[in-house]
Design a protein around this motif. Sequence first.
Motif: not given
Length: 528
Positions: A68-72, A75-77, A81-91
Amino acid sequence: MENKKSKPALVFAILAIGLSIYISKTGVDTYSSIWSLFPPVVAIFIALFTKEVFSSLFLGITIGAILGSKGSVAKFLDNIVSEGFIESISQTSGIYIFLVVLGIMVVLINYSGGSRAFGKWAHSKIKNRKQSQIATFFLCIMLFIDDYFNCLTSGSVMKPIIDSHKVSRAKLAYIIDATAAPVCMIAPISSWAAAVSGYAESGTYSGIELFVKAIPFNFYSLLTLFFVVCIIAFNNDYGPMKDYEQKAQTTGDISIRKEELIDHSKVNREGAVIDLVFPILVLIVSCVLSLINVGGFFDTASPYYHDFVNAFANTDSSIALAMGSIVALIISIIFFVVRKVISFEKSMDSVSEGFSSMVSAILILTMATSLKNISNELLGSTNFVGGLMENAASGLSSFLPVVIFVVAIFLAFATGTSWGTFGILIPIVVSMFDSHDPIFLIAISATLSGSVCGDHLSPISDTTIMSSTGAGCVHLDHVKSQLPYGLTVAAVASIAYIIAGFTHSFVLPLAFGIIVILSLMFVLKKRA
Protein backbone atom coordinates in the motif's frame (compact mmCIF):
# COMPACT_ATOMS: atom_id res chain seq x y z
CA MET A 1 11.42 -22.11 16.33
CA GLU A 2 12.94 -25.38 15.13
CA ASN A 3 15.96 -24.88 12.87
CA LYS A 4 14.64 -27.18 10.14
CA LYS A 5 11.52 -25.03 9.90
CA SER A 6 13.08 -21.60 10.48
CA LYS A 7 15.36 -21.67 7.43
CA PRO A 8 12.68 -22.34 4.77
CA ALA A 9 10.33 -19.95 6.55
CA LEU A 10 13.01 -17.23 6.48
CA VAL A 11 13.61 -17.82 2.77
CA PHE A 12 9.87 -17.66 2.08
CA ALA A 13 9.55 -14.46 4.13
CA ILE A 14 12.40 -12.78 2.23
CA LEU A 15 10.89 -13.80 -1.11
CA ALA A 16 7.45 -12.52 -0.04
CA ILE A 17 8.90 -9.16 1.05
CA GLY A 18 10.98 -8.92 -2.13
CA LEU A 19 7.93 -9.63 -4.29
CA SER A 20 5.91 -7.03 -2.38
CA ILE A 21 8.62 -4.39 -2.91
CA TYR A 22 8.75 -5.24 -6.62
CA ILE A 23 4.95 -4.95 -6.98
CA SER A 24 4.98 -1.65 -5.09
CA LYS A 25 7.84 -0.18 -7.16
CA THR A 26 6.25 -1.12 -10.49
CA GLY A 27 3.13 0.91 -9.63
CA VAL A 28 0.65 -1.99 -9.89
CA ASP A 29 -2.74 -1.03 -8.42
CA THR A 30 -3.11 -3.43 -5.50
CA TYR A 31 -6.41 -2.06 -4.18
CA SER A 32 -9.29 -4.57 -4.53
CA SER A 33 -6.99 -6.97 -6.38
CA ILE A 34 -5.72 -10.47 -5.68
CA TRP A 35 -2.72 -8.84 -3.96
CA SER A 36 -5.00 -7.56 -1.19
CA LEU A 37 -5.19 -11.14 0.14
CA PHE A 38 -1.43 -11.71 -0.03
CA PRO A 39 -0.55 -10.29 3.46
CA PRO A 40 -3.00 -12.39 5.54
CA VAL A 41 -2.33 -15.53 3.49
CA VAL A 42 1.44 -15.20 4.06
CA ALA A 43 0.93 -14.51 7.78
CA ILE A 44 -1.38 -17.51 8.25
CA PHE A 45 0.93 -19.84 6.29
CA ILE A 46 4.03 -18.82 8.23
CA ALA A 47 2.21 -19.00 11.59
CA LEU A 48 0.95 -22.54 10.96
CA PHE A 49 4.32 -23.64 9.59
CA THR A 50 6.61 -22.17 12.26
CA LYS A 51 4.24 -21.80 15.27
CA GLU A 52 5.64 -18.26 15.70
CA VAL A 53 2.53 -16.09 15.85
CA PHE A 54 4.09 -12.67 16.60
CA SER A 55 6.71 -12.72 13.84
CA SER A 56 4.17 -14.13 11.37
CA LEU A 57 1.62 -11.40 12.05
CA PHE A 58 4.27 -8.69 11.83
CA LEU A 59 5.46 -10.12 8.52
CA GLY A 60 1.90 -9.89 7.17
CA ILE A 61 1.60 -6.28 8.42
CA THR A 62 4.94 -5.40 6.78
CA ILE A 63 3.95 -6.92 3.43
CA GLY A 64 0.58 -5.14 3.49
CA ALA A 65 2.26 -1.83 4.33
CA ILE A 66 4.70 -2.29 1.45
CA LEU A 67 1.94 -3.10 -1.06
CA GLY A 68 0.00 0.00 0.00
CA SER A 69 3.02 2.32 -0.01
CA LYS A 70 3.36 2.89 -3.79
CA GLY A 71 7.14 2.67 -3.32
CA SER A 72 7.30 5.45 -0.69
CA VAL A 73 9.28 4.72 2.49
CA ALA A 74 7.39 7.45 4.38
CA LYS A 75 4.04 5.97 3.31
CA PHE A 76 5.26 2.50 4.28
CA LEU A 77 6.05 3.64 7.84
CA ASP A 78 2.77 5.56 8.05
CA ASN A 79 0.87 2.43 6.97
CA ILE A 80 2.44 0.35 9.75
CA VAL A 81 2.11 2.91 12.53
CA SER A 82 -1.04 4.90 11.69
CA GLU A 83 -3.14 2.59 9.50
CA GLY A 84 -1.98 -0.48 11.41
CA PHE A 85 -1.13 -0.22 15.09
CA ILE A 86 -2.67 3.12 16.09
CA GLU A 87 -5.94 2.43 14.26
CA SER A 88 -6.01 -1.07 15.74
CA ILE A 89 -5.57 0.21 19.29
CA SER A 90 -8.26 2.86 18.85
CA GLN A 91 -10.74 0.26 17.54
CA THR A 92 -10.13 -2.34 20.23
CA SER A 93 -9.25 -0.21 23.29
CA GLY A 94 -12.51 -1.20 25.00
CA ILE A 95 -11.71 -4.89 24.51
CA TYR A 96 -8.21 -4.29 25.89
CA ILE A 97 -9.74 -2.88 29.07
CA PHE A 98 -12.09 -5.86 29.31
CA LEU A 99 -9.18 -8.28 28.82
CA VAL A 100 -7.01 -6.60 31.44
CA VAL A 101 -9.81 -6.32 34.00
CA LEU A 102 -10.74 -9.96 33.48
CA GLY A 103 -7.08 -10.94 33.90
CA ILE A 104 -7.02 -9.04 37.19
CA MET A 105 -10.25 -10.70 38.35
CA VAL A 106 -8.88 -14.15 37.51
CA VAL A 107 -5.77 -13.47 39.62
CA LEU A 108 -7.90 -12.16 42.49
CA ILE A 109 -10.20 -15.19 42.36
CA ASN A 110 -7.20 -17.55 42.25
CA TYR A 111 -5.44 -15.94 45.21
CA SER A 112 -8.65 -15.69 47.24
CA GLY A 113 -8.88 -19.47 47.02
CA GLY A 114 -12.14 -19.25 45.09
CA SER A 115 -10.86 -21.23 42.09
CA ARG A 116 -9.37 -23.90 44.33
CA ALA A 117 -12.58 -24.22 46.38
CA PHE A 118 -14.79 -24.22 43.28
CA GLY A 119 -12.63 -26.85 41.60
CA LYS A 120 -12.77 -29.03 44.72
CA TRP A 121 -16.56 -28.63 44.98
CA ALA A 122 -17.13 -29.22 41.27
CA HIS A 123 -14.87 -32.29 41.35
CA SER A 124 -17.25 -33.86 43.87
CA LYS A 125 -20.28 -33.05 41.68
CA ILE A 126 -18.85 -33.52 38.19
CA LYS A 127 -17.45 -37.02 38.26
CA ASN A 128 -15.56 -37.44 35.00
CA ARG A 129 -14.02 -35.80 31.93
CA LYS A 130 -17.17 -36.11 29.84
CA GLN A 131 -19.34 -34.38 32.41
CA SER A 132 -16.82 -31.53 32.78
CA GLN A 133 -16.88 -30.92 29.02
CA ILE A 134 -20.68 -31.06 28.84
CA ALA A 135 -20.87 -28.58 31.72
CA THR A 136 -18.57 -26.24 29.77
CA PHE A 137 -20.76 -26.55 26.69
CA PHE A 138 -23.95 -25.70 28.57
CA LEU A 139 -22.33 -22.74 30.32
CA CYS A 140 -21.30 -21.37 26.91
CA ILE A 141 -24.87 -21.88 25.66
CA MET A 142 -26.17 -19.83 28.60
CA LEU A 143 -23.77 -16.92 27.96
CA PHE A 144 -25.23 -16.13 24.53
CA ILE A 145 -25.22 -12.35 24.92
CA ASP A 146 -21.77 -11.72 23.41
CA ASP A 147 -19.01 -13.97 22.08
CA TYR A 148 -16.09 -12.05 23.66
CA PHE A 149 -17.83 -12.13 27.02
CA ASN A 150 -18.70 -15.80 26.49
CA CYS A 151 -15.14 -16.87 25.62
CA LEU A 152 -13.44 -15.12 28.51
CA THR A 153 -16.03 -15.71 31.23
CA SER A 154 -16.74 -19.39 30.52
CA GLY A 155 -13.00 -20.07 30.32
CA SER A 156 -12.38 -18.42 33.69
CA VAL A 157 -15.17 -20.40 35.36
CA MET A 158 -14.45 -23.80 33.86
CA LYS A 159 -10.65 -24.00 34.04
CA PRO A 160 -10.56 -25.39 37.60
CA ILE A 161 -13.08 -28.10 36.70
CA ILE A 162 -11.49 -28.99 33.37
CA ASP A 163 -8.02 -29.13 34.95
CA SER A 164 -9.17 -31.42 37.75
CA HIS A 165 -10.29 -34.01 35.19
CA LYS A 166 -7.15 -33.75 33.02
CA VAL A 167 -8.85 -32.26 29.98
CA SER A 168 -6.38 -30.42 27.75
CA ARG A 169 -6.63 -26.65 27.46
CA ALA A 170 -6.79 -27.12 23.67
CA LYS A 171 -10.03 -29.08 24.12
CA LEU A 172 -11.43 -26.39 26.43
CA ALA A 173 -10.55 -23.70 23.88
CA TYR A 174 -12.30 -25.68 21.12
CA ILE A 175 -15.50 -26.18 23.14
CA ILE A 176 -15.58 -22.47 23.96
CA ASP A 177 -14.83 -21.29 20.41
CA ALA A 178 -17.17 -23.77 18.75
CA THR A 179 -20.03 -22.80 21.06
CA ALA A 180 -19.65 -19.06 21.68
CA ALA A 181 -19.96 -17.69 18.12
CA PRO A 182 -22.53 -20.25 16.82
CA VAL A 183 -24.87 -19.74 19.79
CA CYS A 184 -24.59 -15.95 19.39
CA MET A 185 -25.40 -16.38 15.69
CA ILE A 186 -28.68 -18.18 16.46
CA ALA A 187 -29.71 -16.13 19.51
CA PRO A 188 -32.08 -13.26 18.61
CA ILE A 189 -30.89 -11.28 21.65
CA SER A 190 -27.14 -10.99 21.23
CA SER A 191 -24.53 -8.58 19.95
CA TRP A 192 -24.25 -10.69 16.78
CA ALA A 193 -27.99 -10.49 16.08
CA ALA A 194 -27.73 -6.73 16.51
CA ALA A 195 -24.81 -6.50 14.09
CA VAL A 196 -26.49 -8.68 11.46
CA SER A 197 -29.81 -6.84 11.69
CA GLY A 198 -27.99 -3.59 10.99
CA TYR A 199 -26.90 -4.91 7.57
CA ALA A 200 -29.88 -7.09 6.69
CA GLU A 201 -32.76 -4.68 6.07
CA SER A 202 -34.86 -5.66 3.05
CA GLY A 203 -38.08 -4.48 1.49
CA THR A 204 -40.13 -7.21 3.18
CA TYR A 205 -38.37 -7.89 6.49
CA SER A 206 -36.80 -5.80 9.21
CA GLY A 207 -33.22 -6.70 10.08
CA ILE A 208 -34.12 -8.67 13.20
CA GLU A 209 -36.99 -10.46 11.40
CA LEU A 210 -34.62 -11.54 8.65
CA PHE A 211 -32.10 -12.75 11.23
CA VAL A 212 -34.71 -14.89 13.01
CA LYS A 213 -36.15 -16.35 9.79
CA ALA A 214 -32.66 -17.29 8.61
CA ILE A 215 -31.79 -19.26 11.78
CA PRO A 216 -33.09 -22.69 10.57
CA PHE A 217 -30.83 -22.45 7.49
CA ASN A 218 -27.73 -21.52 9.51
CA PHE A 219 -26.32 -24.99 8.98
CA TYR A 220 -22.71 -24.45 10.06
CA SER A 221 -23.70 -22.93 13.41
CA LEU A 222 -26.37 -25.56 14.15
CA LEU A 223 -24.24 -28.51 13.02
CA THR A 224 -21.20 -27.22 14.92
CA LEU A 225 -23.17 -27.20 18.18
CA PHE A 226 -24.35 -30.75 17.42
CA PHE A 227 -20.80 -31.77 16.48
CA VAL A 228 -19.39 -30.50 19.79
CA VAL A 229 -21.93 -32.59 21.74
CA CYS A 230 -21.08 -35.67 19.63
CA ILE A 231 -17.32 -35.24 20.06
CA ILE A 232 -17.79 -35.09 23.82
CA ALA A 233 -20.38 -37.88 24.06
CA PHE A 234 -18.50 -40.32 21.82
CA ASN A 235 -15.02 -39.25 23.02
CA ASN A 236 -13.95 -39.27 19.39
CA ASP A 237 -11.07 -36.82 19.21
CA TYR A 238 -8.92 -36.96 16.09
CA GLY A 239 -6.09 -35.03 14.49
CA PRO A 240 -3.84 -32.90 16.75
CA MET A 241 -6.59 -32.74 19.39
CA LYS A 242 -6.22 -36.48 19.98
CA ASP A 243 -2.53 -35.99 20.78
CA TYR A 244 -3.24 -33.17 23.24
CA GLU A 245 -5.95 -35.19 24.96
CA GLN A 246 -3.83 -38.35 25.21
CA LYS A 247 -0.94 -36.35 26.68
CA ALA A 248 -3.28 -34.74 29.21
CA GLN A 249 -4.65 -38.11 30.34
CA THR A 250 -1.39 -40.05 30.42
CA THR A 251 1.05 -37.41 31.73
CA GLY A 252 -1.21 -34.77 33.24
CA ASP A 253 0.28 -32.16 30.90
CA ILE A 254 -2.73 -30.07 29.86
CA SER A 255 -0.57 -27.50 28.00
CA ILE A 256 -1.27 -24.33 29.97
CA ARG A 257 -0.02 -20.98 28.70
CA LYS A 258 2.97 -19.95 30.84
CA GLU A 259 1.16 -16.67 31.66
CA GLU A 260 -1.55 -18.75 33.35
CA LEU A 261 0.75 -20.34 35.90
CA ILE A 262 0.18 -19.00 39.42
CA ASP A 263 2.20 -19.07 42.64
CA HIS A 264 0.25 -21.56 44.73
CA SER A 265 2.00 -20.40 47.89
CA LYS A 266 -0.05 -17.17 47.63
CA VAL A 267 -3.40 -18.97 47.41
CA ASN A 268 -5.66 -18.57 50.44
CA ARG A 269 -6.51 -22.05 51.71
CA GLU A 270 -9.58 -20.63 53.49
CA GLY A 271 -11.26 -19.48 50.27
CA ALA A 272 -14.81 -20.64 49.52
CA VAL A 273 -16.91 -21.33 46.42
CA ILE A 274 -18.62 -17.96 46.89
CA ASP A 275 -15.26 -16.29 46.18
CA LEU A 276 -15.56 -17.43 42.57
CA VAL A 277 -19.32 -17.46 42.11
CA PHE A 278 -20.04 -13.96 43.43
CA PRO A 279 -17.49 -12.06 41.25
CA ILE A 280 -18.57 -13.96 38.13
CA LEU A 281 -22.27 -13.28 38.79
CA VAL A 282 -21.49 -9.60 39.37
CA LEU A 283 -19.52 -9.57 36.11
CA ILE A 284 -22.41 -11.13 34.17
CA VAL A 285 -25.05 -8.80 35.62
CA SER A 286 -22.95 -5.63 35.25
CA CYS A 287 -21.96 -6.46 31.66
CA VAL A 288 -25.56 -7.22 30.59
CA LEU A 289 -26.78 -3.99 32.23
CA SER A 290 -23.96 -2.07 30.55
CA LEU A 291 -24.83 -3.54 27.14
CA ILE A 292 -28.44 -2.35 27.31
CA ASN A 293 -27.41 0.93 28.95
CA VAL A 294 -25.04 1.79 26.10
CA GLY A 295 -27.82 0.76 23.70
CA GLY A 296 -30.16 3.36 25.24
CA PHE A 297 -32.50 1.17 27.30
CA PHE A 298 -32.38 3.36 30.41
CA ASP A 299 -32.72 6.70 28.55
CA THR A 300 -36.50 6.69 28.79
CA ALA A 301 -36.81 10.46 28.41
CA SER A 302 -34.33 10.65 25.54
CA PRO A 303 -35.14 10.52 21.80
CA TYR A 304 -32.43 7.84 21.69
CA TYR A 305 -34.39 5.48 23.95
CA HIS A 306 -34.68 1.87 22.74
CA ASP A 307 -36.60 -1.08 24.10
CA PHE A 308 -34.76 -4.15 25.40
CA VAL A 309 -34.30 -5.90 22.04
CA ASN A 310 -33.38 -2.77 20.11
CA ALA A 311 -30.97 -1.76 22.87
CA PHE A 312 -28.88 -4.77 21.88
CA ALA A 313 -29.14 -3.72 18.24
CA ASN A 314 -27.72 -0.28 19.06
CA THR A 315 -25.13 -1.12 21.71
CA ASP A 316 -21.34 -1.02 21.41
CA SER A 317 -20.07 -4.17 23.10
CA SER A 318 -16.46 -2.96 23.41
CA ILE A 319 -17.55 0.08 25.44
CA ALA A 320 -20.21 -1.81 27.40
CA LEU A 321 -17.94 -4.72 28.36
CA ALA A 322 -15.24 -2.31 29.52
CA MET A 323 -17.76 -0.43 31.68
CA GLY A 324 -19.32 -3.59 33.11
CA SER A 325 -15.99 -5.24 33.89
CA ILE A 326 -14.65 -2.18 35.74
CA VAL A 327 -17.79 -2.05 37.91
CA ALA A 328 -17.44 -5.79 38.61
CA LEU A 329 -13.75 -5.40 39.51
CA ILE A 330 -14.43 -2.63 42.03
CA ILE A 331 -17.25 -4.60 43.68
CA SER A 332 -15.11 -7.77 43.73
CA ILE A 333 -12.16 -6.05 45.43
CA ILE A 334 -14.48 -4.64 48.10
CA PHE A 335 -16.04 -8.10 48.53
CA PHE A 336 -12.67 -9.85 48.98
CA VAL A 337 -11.35 -7.21 51.38
CA VAL A 338 -14.53 -7.29 53.50
CA ARG A 339 -14.36 -11.11 53.63
CA LYS A 340 -10.65 -10.82 54.57
CA VAL A 341 -9.60 -13.46 52.04
CA ILE A 342 -7.33 -10.90 50.32
CA SER A 343 -5.85 -7.76 51.80
CA PHE A 344 -6.23 -4.46 49.96
CA GLU A 345 -2.45 -4.34 49.37
CA LYS A 346 -2.46 -7.83 47.85
CA SER A 347 -5.46 -6.97 45.65
CA MET A 348 -3.48 -4.02 44.28
CA ASP A 349 -0.51 -6.30 43.59
CA SER A 350 -2.89 -8.48 41.56
CA VAL A 351 -3.49 -5.59 39.17
CA SER A 352 0.00 -5.82 37.66
CA GLU A 353 -0.11 -9.63 37.65
CA GLY A 354 -3.47 -9.64 35.87
CA PHE A 355 -2.20 -7.18 33.29
CA SER A 356 0.92 -9.28 32.69
CA SER A 357 -1.20 -12.39 32.14
CA MET A 358 -3.01 -10.65 29.27
CA VAL A 359 -0.02 -9.05 27.52
CA SER A 360 0.36 -11.93 25.06
CA ALA A 361 -3.35 -11.86 24.13
CA ILE A 362 -3.31 -8.07 23.75
CA LEU A 363 -0.25 -8.21 21.46
CA ILE A 364 -1.81 -10.90 19.29
CA LEU A 365 -5.10 -9.00 19.12
CA THR A 366 -3.32 -5.72 18.27
CA MET A 367 -1.26 -7.26 15.49
CA ALA A 368 -4.14 -9.33 14.11
CA THR A 369 -6.40 -6.26 14.01
CA SER A 370 -3.62 -4.23 12.37
CA LEU A 371 -3.25 -6.88 9.70
CA LYS A 372 -7.02 -6.92 9.12
CA ASN A 373 -7.13 -3.12 8.83
CA ILE A 374 -4.31 -3.00 6.32
CA SER A 375 -5.74 -5.85 4.27
CA ASN A 376 -9.37 -4.66 4.39
CA GLU A 377 -9.14 -0.86 4.44
CA LEU A 378 -5.81 -0.09 2.80
CA LEU A 379 -5.85 -2.85 0.18
CA GLY A 380 -9.61 -3.47 -0.20
CA SER A 381 -9.64 -7.26 0.26
CA THR A 382 -13.34 -7.34 1.21
CA ASN A 383 -14.29 -5.43 -1.94
CA PHE A 384 -12.23 -7.81 -4.06
CA VAL A 385 -13.84 -10.96 -2.63
CA GLY A 386 -17.30 -9.36 -2.70
CA GLY A 387 -16.85 -8.66 -6.41
CA LEU A 388 -15.70 -12.24 -6.98
CA MET A 389 -18.87 -13.49 -5.35
CA GLU A 390 -21.11 -11.35 -7.55
CA ASN A 391 -19.36 -12.64 -10.67
CA ALA A 392 -19.24 -16.27 -9.56
CA ALA A 393 -22.85 -16.35 -8.42
CA SER A 394 -24.42 -15.04 -11.60
CA GLY A 395 -26.47 -17.75 -13.29
CA LEU A 396 -25.79 -20.48 -10.72
CA SER A 397 -29.27 -20.37 -9.17
CA SER A 398 -29.63 -23.51 -7.03
CA PHE A 399 -25.88 -23.69 -6.36
CA LEU A 400 -25.80 -20.08 -5.17
CA PRO A 401 -26.06 -20.85 -1.39
CA VAL A 402 -23.00 -23.10 -1.38
CA VAL A 403 -21.06 -20.59 -3.51
CA ILE A 404 -21.89 -17.83 -1.02
CA PHE A 405 -20.99 -20.13 1.89
CA VAL A 406 -17.55 -20.97 0.46
CA VAL A 407 -16.79 -17.36 -0.49
CA ALA A 408 -17.73 -16.20 3.02
CA ILE A 409 -15.45 -18.85 4.55
CA PHE A 410 -12.56 -17.76 2.37
CA LEU A 411 -13.06 -14.07 3.11
CA ALA A 412 -13.49 -14.54 6.89
CA PHE A 413 -10.47 -16.84 7.03
CA ALA A 414 -8.21 -14.44 5.13
CA THR A 415 -9.35 -11.29 6.92
CA GLY A 416 -10.01 -12.80 10.35
CA THR A 417 -13.36 -11.10 10.83
CA SER A 418 -16.85 -12.55 10.65
CA TRP A 419 -18.55 -9.20 11.22
CA GLY A 420 -16.55 -7.60 8.42
CA THR A 421 -17.38 -10.55 6.17
CA PHE A 422 -21.15 -10.48 6.54
CA GLY A 423 -20.97 -6.68 6.57
CA ILE A 424 -19.66 -6.69 3.00
CA LEU A 425 -21.57 -9.74 1.70
CA ILE A 426 -25.08 -9.26 3.14
CA PRO A 427 -25.75 -6.02 1.20
CA ILE A 428 -24.60 -7.81 -1.97
CA VAL A 429 -26.92 -10.76 -1.30
CA VAL A 430 -29.85 -8.44 -0.48
CA SER A 431 -29.34 -6.57 -3.76
CA MET A 432 -29.14 -9.80 -5.78
CA PHE A 433 -32.52 -11.27 -4.77
CA ASP A 434 -36.12 -10.37 -4.38
CA SER A 435 -36.96 -10.89 -0.70
CA HIS A 436 -39.89 -13.12 -1.73
CA ASP A 437 -37.55 -15.51 -3.53
CA PRO A 438 -37.29 -18.73 -1.46
CA ILE A 439 -33.53 -18.81 -2.07
CA PHE A 440 -33.15 -15.39 -0.39
CA LEU A 441 -33.25 -16.61 3.24
CA ILE A 442 -30.95 -19.52 2.40
CA ALA A 443 -28.43 -17.13 0.81
CA ILE A 444 -28.50 -14.84 3.88
CA SER A 445 -27.92 -17.84 6.16
CA ALA A 446 -25.12 -19.12 3.94
CA THR A 447 -23.41 -15.75 4.35
CA LEU A 448 -23.72 -15.89 8.14
CA SER A 449 -22.65 -19.55 8.32
CA GLY A 450 -19.62 -19.00 6.13
CA SER A 451 -18.62 -15.95 8.16
CA VAL A 452 -18.68 -17.94 11.41
CA CYS A 453 -16.84 -20.87 9.82
CA GLY A 454 -14.02 -18.79 8.34
CA ASP A 455 -13.73 -16.90 11.61
CA HIS A 456 -13.35 -20.21 13.49
CA LEU A 457 -10.63 -21.48 11.19
CA SER A 458 -8.62 -18.25 11.01
CA PRO A 459 -5.57 -17.84 13.30
CA ILE A 460 -5.96 -14.05 13.15
CA SER A 461 -9.62 -14.01 14.17
CA ASP A 462 -10.45 -12.09 17.34
CA THR A 463 -12.77 -14.85 18.60
CA THR A 464 -10.05 -17.45 18.03
CA ILE A 465 -7.68 -15.27 20.06
CA MET A 466 -10.30 -14.72 22.79
CA SER A 467 -11.05 -18.45 23.03
CA SER A 468 -7.41 -19.42 23.47
CA THR A 469 -7.00 -16.58 25.99
CA GLY A 470 -10.09 -17.54 27.98
CA ALA A 471 -9.03 -21.19 28.05
CA GLY A 472 -5.42 -20.36 28.96
CA CYS A 473 -4.30 -22.30 25.88
CA VAL A 474 -1.31 -21.62 23.63
CA HIS A 475 -2.87 -19.78 20.69
CA LEU A 476 -1.49 -21.90 17.87
CA ASP A 477 -2.25 -25.12 19.76
CA HIS A 478 -5.89 -24.04 19.63
CA VAL A 479 -5.69 -23.11 15.95
CA LYS A 480 -4.04 -26.36 14.93
CA SER A 481 -6.30 -28.65 16.98
CA GLN A 482 -9.53 -26.90 15.95
CA LEU A 483 -8.82 -26.87 12.21
CA PRO A 484 -9.79 -30.52 11.40
CA TYR A 485 -13.05 -30.19 13.35
CA GLY A 486 -14.03 -26.93 11.66
CA LEU A 487 -13.22 -28.31 8.20
CA THR A 488 -15.28 -31.45 8.90
CA VAL A 489 -18.42 -29.48 9.76
CA ALA A 490 -17.75 -27.05 6.88
CA ALA A 491 -17.71 -29.96 4.41
CA VAL A 492 -21.00 -31.32 5.76
CA ALA A 493 -22.59 -27.85 5.76
CA SER A 494 -21.50 -27.31 2.14
CA ILE A 495 -23.45 -30.35 0.99
CA ALA A 496 -26.38 -29.25 3.15
CA TYR A 497 -26.45 -25.92 1.28
CA ILE A 498 -26.45 -27.72 -2.07
CA ILE A 499 -29.48 -29.72 -0.92
CA ALA A 500 -31.17 -26.58 0.41
CA GLY A 501 -30.57 -24.81 -2.90
CA PHE A 502 -32.65 -27.43 -4.69
CA THR A 503 -35.27 -28.22 -2.03
CA HIS A 504 -35.71 -24.74 -0.49
CA SER A 505 -36.23 -26.54 2.83
CA PHE A 506 -34.11 -26.69 5.97
CA VAL A 507 -35.46 -30.00 7.26
CA LEU A 508 -33.82 -32.37 4.76
CA PRO A 509 -30.37 -30.64 4.70
CA LEU A 510 -30.27 -30.44 8.50
CA ALA A 511 -31.31 -34.07 8.87
CA PHE A 512 -28.65 -35.01 6.31
CA GLY A 513 -25.99 -33.14 8.30
CA ILE A 514 -26.99 -34.78 11.59
CA ILE A 515 -26.96 -38.27 10.02
CA VAL A 516 -23.53 -37.71 8.44
CA ILE A 517 -22.02 -36.47 11.71
CA LEU A 518 -23.51 -39.39 13.66
CA SER A 519 -22.22 -41.83 11.03
CA LEU A 520 -18.76 -40.30 11.29
CA MET A 521 -18.87 -40.67 15.08
CA PHE A 522 -19.78 -44.36 14.84
CA VAL A 523 -17.02 -44.99 12.28
CA LEU A 524 -14.41 -43.25 14.44
CA LYS A 525 -15.60 -45.13 17.51
CA LYS A 526 -15.36 -48.45 15.72
CA ARG A 527 -11.83 -47.71 14.51
CA ALA A 528 -10.79 -46.65 18.01
